[in-house]
Design an enzyme around this catalytic site. Sequence first.
Site, mmCIF file in Angstrom:
data_model
loop_
_atom_site.group_PDB
_atom_site.id
_atom_site.type_symbol
_atom_site.label_atom_id
_atom_site.label_comp_id
_atom_site.label_asym_id
_atom_site.label_seq_id
_atom_site.Cartn_x
_atom_site.Cartn_y
_atom_site.Cartn_z
ATOM 1 C CD GLN A 70 -7.929 -64.438 19.096
ATOM 2 O OE1 GLN A 70 -8.339 -65.889 19.189
ATOM 3 N NE2 GLN A 70 -8.548 -63.579 19.883
ATOM 4 C CG ASN B 212 -12.614 -62.917 27.967
ATOM 5 O OD1 ASN B 212 -12.075 -61.192 28.323
ATOM 6 N ND2 ASN B 212 -12.263 -63.860 28.099
ATOM 7 C CE LYS B 213 -11.142 -62.424 21.502
ATOM 8 N NZ LYS B 213 -11.567 -61.866 21.024
ATOM 9 C CG ASP C 189 -12.494 -57.882 25.339
ATOM 10 O OD1 ASP C 189 -11.058 -56.655 24.807
ATOM 11 O OD2 ASP C 189 -12.824 -58.969 26.008
ATOM 12 N NE ARG D 267 -11.884 -55.531 18.928
ATOM 13 C CZ ARG D 267 -11.423 -56.714 19.206
ATOM 14 N NH1 ARG D 267 -10.214 -56.374 19.441
ATOM 15 N NH2 ARG D 267 -11.609 -57.812 19.492
#
Length: 260
Positions: free
Chosen positions: A111, A162-163, A152, A10
């Site tokens: 998610q 972020n996502k 993140d 990641r």
Amino acid sequence: AALPILRAARPTAVNLMWALDRMQRRIAEGADAAALEGEAQAIQDEDLAANRHMGELGAALLGTDAGVITHCNTGSLATAGYGTALGVIRAGVSAGRIARVFAGETRPWLQGARLTMWELVRDQIPATLVSDSAAAHLMKSGQVQWVIVGADRIAANGDVANKIGTYQLAIVARHHGVKFMVVAPASTVDMSTSSGEHIEIEMRDPDELLAHSGQRTVVEGAVAWNPVFDVTPAGLIDALVTERGVIENPDAARMQALFA
């Protein structure tokens, strides 16, 4: 031997690197398996305590009768427990500050639909699932006062990775006068990265967009672009909540003051 594999897994999420560095230091000190297990348990315990504290700090910002929308999963399934953005929602509901909760489905992995809604239902928190593309229409209706998301990686100037889909939520929120809150532990802050422009964005297999549940849904020959994260500029963020405190309207100077 597992460290380089985990590091490569990641590239956008800096707190993974932080945890690996912490374990690497213990290895370098000669820690045996039992000591490494103890260090891992300490990381988990510290994260849970940090999440609960962030929940209290973030909930205190919400006012009363707030409607909130969140994106992706930031709860017990994504952390050591309780959650970051979802921790604020849990604390806000418990304190009677939140009246309405919405969760975006978070394509293409869903998610929000698969994980966040599961946690909210399990906690008996009334919540409504919306498609990602419905967020602007929802904010226009006046039912949402806060967008609450995780992170993140947070750059030294307050930019947040972020996502994917977070950036467009921030833009829509600013247009409609909706506040935007980022909730993340200090391990997510990367003061060595000056701005979001320097954050590596992980790319995923385009086939994830071309099929659903293993069934091809897009015509053969089509191509897709599948970034996993995007970067929200600090100027669109009203509050950054960490276990060290709250930064309102984050910028380089405020970040330096708290994280130097």
